[in-house]
Design a protein around this motif. Structure first.
Motif, PDB file in Angstrom:
ATOM      1  N   GLN A  95       0.699  -1.292   0.254  1.00 21.24           N
ATOM      2  CA  GLN A  95      -0.039  -0.148   0.045  1.00 21.24           C
ATOM      3  C   GLN A  95       1.492   1.338  -0.124  1.00 21.24           C
ATOM      4  O   GLN A  95      -0.151   2.439  -0.411  1.00 21.24           O
TER       5      GLN A  95
ATOM      6  N   THR B  63       6.712   1.449  -4.013  1.00 16.96           N
ATOM      7  CA  THR B  63       6.515   1.484  -5.006  1.00 16.96           C
ATOM      8  C   THR B  63       6.868   0.229  -5.460  1.00 16.96           C
ATOM      9  O   THR B  63       7.886   0.654  -5.184  1.00 16.96           O
TER      10      THR B  63
ATOM     11  N   ILE C 184      -4.483  -6.283  -4.350  1.00 10.64           N
ATOM     12  CA  ILE C 184      -3.342  -5.180  -4.972  1.00 10.64           C
ATOM     13  C   ILE C 184      -5.096  -4.555  -5.855  1.00 10.64           C
ATOM     14  O   ILE C 184      -4.812  -3.967  -6.503  1.00 10.64           O
TER      15      ILE C 184
ATOM     16  N   ARG D   2      -7.282  -2.377  -4.790  1.00 11.01           N
ATOM     17  CA  ARG D   2      -6.750  -1.528  -5.332  1.00 11.01           C
ATOM     18  C   ARG D   2      -6.473  -0.596  -6.081  1.00 11.01           C
ATOM     19  O   ARG D   2      -5.936   0.276  -6.259  1.00 11.01           O
ATOM     20  N   GLN D   3      -6.707  -1.249  -7.295  1.00 11.49           N
ATOM     21  CA  GLN D   3      -6.482  -0.861  -9.039  1.00 11.49           C
ATOM     22  C   GLN D   3      -4.771  -0.959  -8.956  1.00 11.49           C
ATOM     23  O   GLN D   3      -4.539   0.334  -9.602  1.00 11.49           O
ATOM     24  N   GLN D   4      -4.533  -1.036  -7.554  1.00 14.20           N
ATOM     25  CA  GLN D   4      -3.164  -1.656  -8.448  1.00 14.20           C
ATOM     26  C   GLN D   4      -2.456  -2.377  -9.770  1.00 14.20           C
ATOM     27  O   GLN D   4      -2.615  -3.201  -9.709  1.00 14.20           O
TER      28      GLN D   4
END
Ligand code: CA
Length: 217
Positions: free
Chosen positions: A41, A44, A66, A69-71
């Motif tokens: 969260q 990067t 993941i 969270r649209q990562q």
């Protein structure tokens, strides 16, 4: 690249970490799924390697979070299980690939490279939504083949709406980089121009906006 390894098997972890570091990657190693979720969260990462069987929070749940969270970080699941159902489950959750133990470290990195290549290929150079085309590199917008002149702010909004592929984009997300002026103002400027080309921006009250093809369009 910057890799997150989430694996609780000490021997395997050590092997992966030293192999990746040996080829110039930086690696953060975590053994607990819950702590990995927190790292993801805030950090990067260019790649996440996630074991399925983890203390704290299972690997499937780590992947699910993941993606919720649209990562867009590429994720490879590592597991001892090789049942087809498990593989499909992991991929359905949004993992990019799946590696079954035991594996050769050379295979691991080859598969990681393949995932990255796929990601680059699918990384959009243009966004198409019905008659609308946004050339992301050239910053050119066309609607039914006709150039559409957009301000920077209008471009940003339209890119977010077209990129959502018909899903509703929360207003706060569109507001995030607004420079004082309300989103509504820009939306109302865009609307008449888009409608000429058969597109409409639907207001989802109390939530946000979404791009739609006008009926018959
Ligand atoms: Ca494990």
């Amino acid at each position: 690249m910057h890799v997150l390894l989430v694996e609780d098997d000490p021997e395997l972890s050590e092997g992966i970490v030293s192999f990746l570091r040996g080829q110039g990657d930086t690696v953060v190693h975590e053994t607990d799924g819950m702590r990995a979720d927190q790292l993801l969260q805030t950090g990067t990462f260019d790649f996440a390697l996630v074991d399925v069987g983890l203390p704290g929070l299972g690997g499937y749940e780590v992947v699910r979070r993941i993606r919720s969270r649209q990562q867009i970080v590429p994720v490879m699941l590592i597991t001892a299980r090789d049942a087809l159902d498990d593989r499909i489950y992991g991929l359905d959750l949004g993992a990019d690939d799946y590696l079954t133990k035991p594996f050769q470290l050379a295979e691991l990195t080859a598969r990681m490279r393949a995932v990255l290549r796929r990601g680059r290929r699918s990384m959009a150079r243009s966004l198409v939504f019905g008659p609308l085309m946004l050339d992301l590199e050239g910053r050119l917008a066309t609607l039914e083949g006709q150039a559409l002149s957009l301000s920077t702010r209008e471009w940003t909004l339209l890119e977010a709406l077209a990129g959502a592929e018909g899903r509703t984009v929360p207003k706060e997300q569109l507001q995030a980089d607004a420079s004082g002026n309300a989103v509504e103002v820009y939306i109302s400027r865009l609307r008449p121009r888009l409608e000429q080309g058969g597109l409409l921006i639907r207001t989802v009250r109390g939530f946000g906006y979404r791009l739609e093809l006008a009926s018959g369009g």
